[in-house]
Write an enzyme that holds these catalytic residues in place. Structure first.
Site, PDB file in Angstrom:
ATOM      1  N   ASP A  34      28.686  -6.223   6.355  1.00 39.93           N
ATOM      2  CA  ASP A  34      30.084  -5.956   6.707  1.00 39.93           C
ATOM      3  C   ASP A  34      30.327  -6.393   8.147  1.00 39.93           C
ATOM      4  O   ASP A  34      29.532  -6.106   9.046  1.00 39.93           O
ATOM      5  CB  ASP A  34      30.399  -4.464   6.539  1.00 39.93           C
ATOM      6  CG  ASP A  34      31.892  -4.200   6.451  1.00 39.93           C
ATOM      7  OD1 ASP A  34      32.350  -3.722   5.406  1.00 39.93           O
ATOM      8  OD2 ASP A  34      32.609  -4.478   7.449  1.00 39.93           O
ATOM      9  N   LEU A  36      32.659  -5.309  10.003  1.00 44.72           N
ATOM     10  CA  LEU A  36      33.337  -4.230  10.743  1.00 44.72           C
ATOM     11  C   LEU A  36      34.592  -4.757  11.430  1.00 44.72           C
ATOM     12  O   LEU A  36      34.724  -4.685  12.657  1.00 44.72           O
ATOM     13  CB  LEU A  36      32.388  -3.541  11.738  1.00 44.72           C
ATOM     14  CG  LEU A  36      31.165  -2.842  11.139  1.00 44.72           C
ATOM     15  CD1 LEU A  36      30.383  -2.101  12.217  1.00 44.72           C
ATOM     16  CD2 LEU A  36      31.547  -1.866  10.023  1.00 44.72           C
ATOM     17  N   ALA A  80      33.910  -7.478   0.144  1.00 48.89           N
ATOM     18  CA  ALA A  80      34.471  -7.840   1.457  1.00 48.89           C
ATOM     19  C   ALA A  80      35.704  -8.720   1.304  1.00 48.89           C
ATOM     20  O   ALA A  80      35.696  -9.706   0.572  1.00 48.89           O
ATOM     21  CB  ALA A  80      33.425  -8.570   2.297  1.00 48.89           C
ATOM     22  N   THR A 122      41.568  -8.320  -7.703  1.00 44.49           N
ATOM     23  CA  THR A 122      42.762  -7.484  -7.803  1.00 44.49           C
ATOM     24  C   THR A 122      43.680  -7.936  -8.933  1.00 44.49           C
ATOM     25  O   THR A 122      43.691  -9.113  -9.292  1.00 44.49           O
ATOM     26  CB  THR A 122      43.539  -7.540  -6.463  1.00 44.49           C
ATOM     27  OG1 THR A 122      44.810  -6.931  -6.636  1.00 44.49           O
ATOM     28  CG2 THR A 122      43.777  -8.983  -6.005  1.00 44.49           C
ATOM     29  N   ASP A 123      44.478  -7.010  -9.426  1.00 37.70           N
ATOM     30  CA  ASP A 123      45.473  -7.353 -10.460  1.00 37.70           C
ATOM     31  C   ASP A 123      46.594  -8.231  -9.896  1.00 37.70           C
ATOM     32  O   ASP A 123      47.348  -8.858 -10.651  1.00 37.70           O
ATOM     33  CB  ASP A 123      46.058  -6.086 -11.101  1.00 37.70           C
ATOM     34  CG  ASP A 123      46.681  -5.109 -10.105  1.00 37.70           C
ATOM     35  OD1 ASP A 123      46.720  -5.407  -8.895  1.00 37.70           O
ATOM     36  OD2 ASP A 123      47.138  -4.036 -10.560  1.00 37.70           O
ATOM     37  N   GLU A 124      46.685  -8.304  -8.556  1.00 35.61           N
ATOM     38  CA  GLU A 124      47.787  -9.063  -7.952  1.00 35.61           C
ATOM     39  C   GLU A 124      47.695 -10.560  -8.226  1.00 35.61           C
ATOM     40  O   GLU A 124      48.665 -11.287  -8.031  1.00 35.61           O
ATOM     41  CB  GLU A 124      47.844  -8.811  -6.440  1.00 35.61           C
ATOM     42  CG  GLU A 124      48.115  -7.359  -6.126  1.00 35.61           C
ATOM     43  CD  GLU A 124      48.446  -7.109  -4.667  1.00 35.61           C
ATOM     44  OE1 GLU A 124      48.850  -8.045  -3.971  1.00 35.61           O
ATOM     45  OE2 GLU A 124      48.305  -5.955  -4.242  1.00 35.61           O
ATOM     46  N   TYR A 151      48.107 -12.895   0.320  1.00 29.14           N
ATOM     47  CA  TYR A 151      46.881 -12.146  -0.026  1.00 29.14           C
ATOM     48  C   TYR A 151      46.479 -12.421  -1.471  1.00 29.14           C
ATOM     49  O   TYR A 151      45.323 -12.756  -1.768  1.00 29.14           O
ATOM     50  CB  TYR A 151      47.096 -10.642   0.193  1.00 29.14           C
ATOM     51  CG  TYR A 151      46.100  -9.774  -0.542  1.00 29.14           C
ATOM     52  CD1 TYR A 151      44.761  -9.717  -0.139  1.00 29.14           C
ATOM     53  CD2 TYR A 151      46.487  -9.018  -1.654  1.00 29.14           C
ATOM     54  CE1 TYR A 151      43.848  -8.934  -0.821  1.00 29.14           C
ATOM     55  CE2 TYR A 151      45.575  -8.234  -2.340  1.00 29.14           C
ATOM     56  CZ  TYR A 151      44.256  -8.192  -1.925  1.00 29.14           C
ATOM     57  OH  TYR A 151      43.339  -7.422  -2.614  1.00 29.14           O
ATOM     58  N   LYS A 155      43.056 -14.223  -3.056  1.00 31.71           N
ATOM     59  CA  LYS A 155      42.158 -13.588  -4.032  1.00 31.71           C
ATOM     60  C   LYS A 155      42.102 -14.418  -5.320  1.00 31.71           C
ATOM     61  O   LYS A 155      41.038 -14.566  -5.925  1.00 31.71           O
ATOM     62  CB  LYS A 155      42.611 -12.154  -4.340  1.00 31.71           C
ATOM     63  CG  LYS A 155      42.473 -11.169  -3.201  1.00 31.71           C
ATOM     64  CD  LYS A 155      41.039 -10.911  -2.746  1.00 31.71           C
ATOM     65  CE  LYS A 155      40.219 -10.154  -3.762  1.00 31.71           C
ATOM     66  NZ  LYS A 155      38.891  -9.736  -3.229  1.00 31.71           N
ATOM     67  N   PRO A 193      47.720   6.779   2.159  1.00 27.20           N
ATOM     68  CA  PRO A 193      47.269   7.427   3.406  1.00 27.20           C
ATOM     69  C   PRO A 193      48.288   7.327   4.536  1.00 27.20           C
ATOM     70  O   PRO A 193      48.367   8.226   5.378  1.00 27.20           O
ATOM     71  CB  PRO A 193      45.978   6.676   3.758  1.00 27.20           C
ATOM     72  CG  PRO A 193      45.981   5.441   2.934  1.00 27.20           C
ATOM     73  CD  PRO A 193      46.793   5.724   1.716  1.00 27.20           C
ATOM     74  N   ASP A 273      62.464  -3.965   3.205  1.00 24.64           N
ATOM     75  CA  ASP A 273      61.577  -4.267   2.082  1.00 24.64           C
ATOM     76  C   ASP A 273      60.536  -5.306   2.495  1.00 24.64           C
ATOM     77  O   ASP A 273      60.760  -6.089   3.428  1.00 24.64           O
ATOM     78  CB  ASP A 273      62.397  -4.798   0.891  1.00 24.64           C
ATOM     79  CG  ASP A 273      61.696  -4.551  -0.435  1.00 24.64           C
ATOM     80  OD1 ASP A 273      60.562  -4.018  -0.435  1.00 24.64           O
ATOM     81  OD2 ASP A 273      62.285  -4.885  -1.486  1.00 24.64           O
ATOM     82  N   GLY A 276      59.220 -10.809  -0.734  1.00 26.92           N
ATOM     83  CA  GLY A 276      58.539 -11.207  -1.977  1.00 26.92           C
ATOM     84  C   GLY A 276      57.904 -10.052  -2.736  1.00 26.92           C
ATOM     85  O   GLY A 276      57.103 -10.269  -3.649  1.00 26.92           O
TER      86      GLY A 276
END
Ligand code: NAD
Ligand code: TDX
Length: 335
Positions: A34, A36, A80, A122-124, A151, A155, A193, A273, A276
């Protein structure tokens, strides 16, 4: 499998996964690689670092380092990534570097040494769906890739690289695409969070747009058991979708947080907003359930949310030092 290399193991989902391995598979030694970054935190692993878990601080784009660590391991689980959509809209470069070049660096080494590789995605990558009122459609493993954000595109690119390395170089890989995670150790920039820590700090929660966008929530511990099932029993070259039928509008999630925390359900602000902004994500996890017998344990969202709220209340020293900086960053962009 005795040696596991976990990239991104000091981040939110990775650290929860490492903790799962320590608790459920004490015979497996874990090396965490990682960098960090702002999202990685040694404290996320503090209670498990020791004889079973080692942390190497380094970059997945560092070819010689990756080559050495991959050679020494039996399998790699690759978490990562640069993971936050709002950051990618402001500065996409680290997403291209880590998510694309970093994944390329890892799969080159995994193919070279014939190591089992699990790619966490990811599902994106599938873009978005119409809001549920108009459609009951869900993402399936063979849904068309049509990422809408920087992003998601990074992915999607990494998934494509893994698929190509399976076909061209015989990489022993599986891919999982999971829906939105929540739970302990999630960095305070993310939706759940951020709102919990806003309320504790006396800041009004912030809902993007009209709050009607839908996310499909899964407790991160359920993500861990799914990744383990795929790593140990999944078929090479296959993609598995991970989700726990947890669809909620952002407004509904926020109202539950407010009520659990003893605030009026309407005590929030609507803000600018996200450009996109994907409307709805929804996962059809039939393949994972039928082929590998996986079941989520955290099926009561409100209960999972209450436990997460308790964690942020109890662990204020974990998030307080970065809270103001995160909020200052959002304020600059009207969010
Ligand atoms: P996170 O941002 O909390 O953690 C990412 C970790 O990766 C951090 O510890 C960071 O230091 C590390 N990292 C970043 N760049 C690195 C580099 N170049 N070299 C080495 N380490 C680096 O992210 P997360 O939410 O835990 O997500 C983990 C993975 O799961 C990502 O691949 C993400 O795309 C995927 N995912 C996340 C969600 C979600 O809801 N958060 C859902 C589906 C899939
Ligand atoms: O303050 C906020 N207000 C708000 O309304 C924030 C931070 C977010 N939102 C909205 C945007 C999204 O519709 O809440 C939803 C969730 O936002 P994020 O927590 O930023 O997650 P999302 O963009 O959906 O992406 C997450 O799930 C898929 C993870 O961050 C990704 O890493 C993962 O791949």
């Amino acid at each position: 499998m005795q040696q596991l290399l976990v990239t991104g193991g000091a981040g939110f989902i990775g650290a929860n996964f490492v903790r799962y391995v320590v608790q459920q598979h004490p015979d497996v030694n874990v090396t965490v690689l990682d960098k960090l970054t702002y999202a990685g935190n040694r404290a996320n692993l503090a209670d498990v670092l020791g004889s079973q878990v080692t942390l190497i601080v380094g970059d997945i784009c560092d070819g010689p380092l990756v080559d050495r660590l991959v050679q020494q391991t039996d399998a790699i689980v690759h978490f990562a990534a640069e993971s936050h959509n709002d950051r990618a809209l402001i500065d996409p470069w680290p997403f291209m570097q880590t998510n694309i070049i970093g994944t390329y660096t890892l799969i080159q080494a995994a193919a070279k040494y014939h190591k089992r590789f699990h790619h966490v995605s990811t599902d994106e990558v599938y873009g978005d769906l119409p809001l549920a009122d108009d459609s009951a459609e869900k993402f399936k493993p063979d849904s068309r890739y049509q990422p809408s954000s920087p992003y998601a595109a990074s992915k999607a690119s990494s998934d494509m690289l893994v698929r190509a390395w399976v076909r061209s170089f015989g990489l022993q890989a599986t891919i999982s695409n999971c829906s939105n995670n929540y739970g302990p150790y999630q960095y305070v920039e993310k939706f759940i969070p951020r709102q919990i820590t806003n309320i504790i700090s006396g800041i009004r929660p912030k809902l993007y747009g009209n709050g009607q966008n839908v996310r499909d929530w899964i407790q991160t511990a359920d993500h861990s058991t799914a990744v383990w099932a795929i790593l140990t029993r999944g078929r090479i070259g296959e993609t598995y979708l991970i989700g726990a039928d947890g669809e909620q509008t952002n407004q509904a999630v926020l109202e539950q947080i407010l009520t659990i925390m003893g605030q009026p359900a309407s005590a929030y602000d609507l803000v600018r907003d996200r450009p996109g902004h994907d409307r709805r994500y929804a996962i059809d996890a039939t393949k994972l359930r039928t082929e590998l017998g996986w079941r989520p344990q955290y099926t009561d969202f409100r209960q999972g949310l209450a436990a997460t709220i308790d964690w942020y209340r109890t662990n204020q020293s974990w998030w307080q030092p970065v809270k103001q900086t995160v909020e200052d960053g959002y304020a600059k962009h009207g969010q």
